[in-house]
Design a protein around this motif. Structure first.
Motif, PDB file in Angstrom:
ATOM      1  N   SER A   2      14.694  33.981 -10.579  1.00 32.07           N
ATOM      2  CA  SER A   2      14.899  33.657  -9.836  1.00 32.07           C
ATOM      3  C   SER A   2      16.014  32.595  -9.395  1.00 32.07           C
ATOM      4  N   LYS A   3      16.929  32.045  -8.301  1.00 30.21           N
ATOM      5  CA  LYS A   3      17.085  30.902  -8.456  1.00 30.21           C
ATOM      6  C   LYS A   3      16.772  30.174  -7.278  1.00 30.21           C
ATOM      7  N   MET A  15      14.226  27.446  -4.809  1.00 27.75           N
ATOM      8  CA  MET A  15      15.140  27.374  -3.249  1.00 27.75           C
ATOM      9  C   MET A  15      14.455  26.030  -3.415  1.00 27.75           C
ATOM     10  N   TYR A  61      14.166  29.548 -11.767  1.00 30.45           N
ATOM     11  CA  TYR A  61      13.424  30.316 -12.098  1.00 30.45           C
ATOM     12  C   TYR A  61      12.085  31.791 -12.460  1.00 30.45           C
ATOM     13  N   ASN A  79       9.938  33.929 -12.438  1.00 32.60           N
ATOM     14  CA  ASN A  79       8.302  34.958 -11.363  1.00 32.60           C
ATOM     15  C   ASN A  79       8.149  35.948 -11.847  1.00 32.60           C
ATOM     16  N   TRP A  93       8.793  20.528  -3.935  1.00 34.16           N
ATOM     17  CA  TRP A  93       9.435  21.359  -3.887  1.00 34.16           C
ATOM     18  C   TRP A  93      10.533  21.377  -5.504  1.00 34.16           C
ATOM     19  N   ASP A 114       3.263  27.833 -11.759  1.00 32.17           N
ATOM     20  CA  ASP A 114       2.461  27.482 -10.573  1.00 32.17           C
ATOM     21  C   ASP A 114       1.438  29.596 -10.063  1.00 32.17           C
ATOM     22  N   PHE A 173      11.701  36.048  -4.324  1.00 29.70           N
ATOM     23  CA  PHE A 173      10.944  35.944  -5.897  1.00 29.70           C
ATOM     24  C   PHE A 173       9.759  36.340  -5.487  1.00 29.70           C
TER      25      PHE A 173
HETATM   26  N1  ROI Z   1      11.473  28.779  -6.169  1.00 22.95           N
HETATM   27  C1  ROI Z   1      12.054  29.749  -6.223  1.00 22.95           C
HETATM   28  N2  ROI Z   1      12.747  31.042  -7.166  1.00 22.95           N
HETATM   29  N3  ROI Z   1      11.027  30.438  -7.498  1.00 22.95           N
HETATM   30  C2  ROI Z   1       9.450  29.739  -7.811  1.00 22.95           C
HETATM   31  O1  ROI Z   1       8.669  30.524  -7.842  1.00 22.95           O
HETATM   32  C3  ROI Z   1       9.774  28.471  -6.917  1.00 22.95           C
HETATM   33  N4  ROI Z   1       8.556  27.649  -6.664  1.00 22.95           N
HETATM   34  C4  ROI Z   1       8.221  26.770  -5.566  1.00 22.95           C
HETATM   35  C5  ROI Z   1       9.500  26.070  -4.725  1.00 22.95           C
HETATM   36  C6  ROI Z   1       9.852  24.794  -5.782  1.00 22.95           C
HETATM   37  C7  ROI Z   1       9.592  26.547  -3.367  1.00 22.95           C
HETATM   38  N5  ROI Z   1      11.174  27.314  -4.984  1.00 22.95           N
HETATM   39  C8  ROI Z   1      10.784  28.500  -6.108  1.00 22.95           C
HETATM   40  O2  ROI Z   1       7.585  25.739  -5.740  1.00 22.95           O
END
Ligand code: ROI
Length: 163
Positions: free
Chosen positions: A43-44, A46, A54, A56, A90, A96, A124
């Motif tokens: 995923s791109k 966020m 990322y 996910n 972020w 996570d 995601f």
């Molecule tokens: N963006 C994506 N694509 N996947 C995540 O798991 C993710 N987790 C986060 C933030 C920084 C919001 N952005 C993310 O905590």
């Protein structure tokens, strides 16, 4: 026993390996069993875009742990996998593990908000969850399928498909 859905996310180090290790750690979690796990998705980011993409996934877990004990256990896994909690909001993260849902519970306290506050508009989270639980209805009575229909994919791909 509760049914929980856990969001897995990583974009540092070797994110694929981190996500796979997290799923293994969840399989070894005390008083719990993994019922299902989604594919890995790419995923791109966020948030700030000057960070890597990322990986996910979403895991369905059956557990007799109470919500805060589950949170403790997930944070322990994050620490074991080398996550350093940074102040940057972020920003990138090695691993996570987010509690998305626990049964039909709504929890709000200083440590834990369930359902996860951002889950309804994060591609995601929604697409991997839909892969393993297409008929899910959230505590707010919204159907997962409606949320998915209204959530742009934003470049989300099943990781295996892009190898
Ligand atoms: N963006 C994506 N694509 N996947 C995540 O798991 C993710 N987790 C986060 C933030 C920084 C919001 N952005 C993310 O905590």
């Amino acid at each position: 026993m509760s049914i929980c859905y856990i969001g897995v996310g990583s974009n540092l180090g070797d994110p694929v390996e981190k996500a796979q290790q997290a799923i293994i750690a969840l399989k070894e979690l005390k008083d719990s069993s993994v019922i299902n796990a989604s594919s890995l998705y790419c995923s791109k980011p966020m948030g700030p875009s000057d960070q890597p993409d990322y990986i996910n996934a979403v895991v369905k877990l059956e557990t007799s742990l109470r919500p805060l004990a589950l949170l403790d256990a997930l944070q322990q896994i994050e620490l074991t996998q080398g996550r350093v909690r940074k102040d940057e909001r972020w920003g990138p993260r090695t691993l996570d593990l987010d509690i998305l849902l626990i049964d039909n519970l709504q929890i709000e306290n200083e440590r834990l908000t369930v359902p996860h506050y951002g889950m309804c508009n994060r591609e995601f989270v929604l697409y991997p969850l839909f892969e393993i639980e297409p008929l899910l209805i959230l505590p707010n009575k919204k159907t997962l399928s409606t949320l998915v229909e209204n959530c742009p994919k934003n470049g989300l791909q099943i990781f295996n498909e892009i190898q």
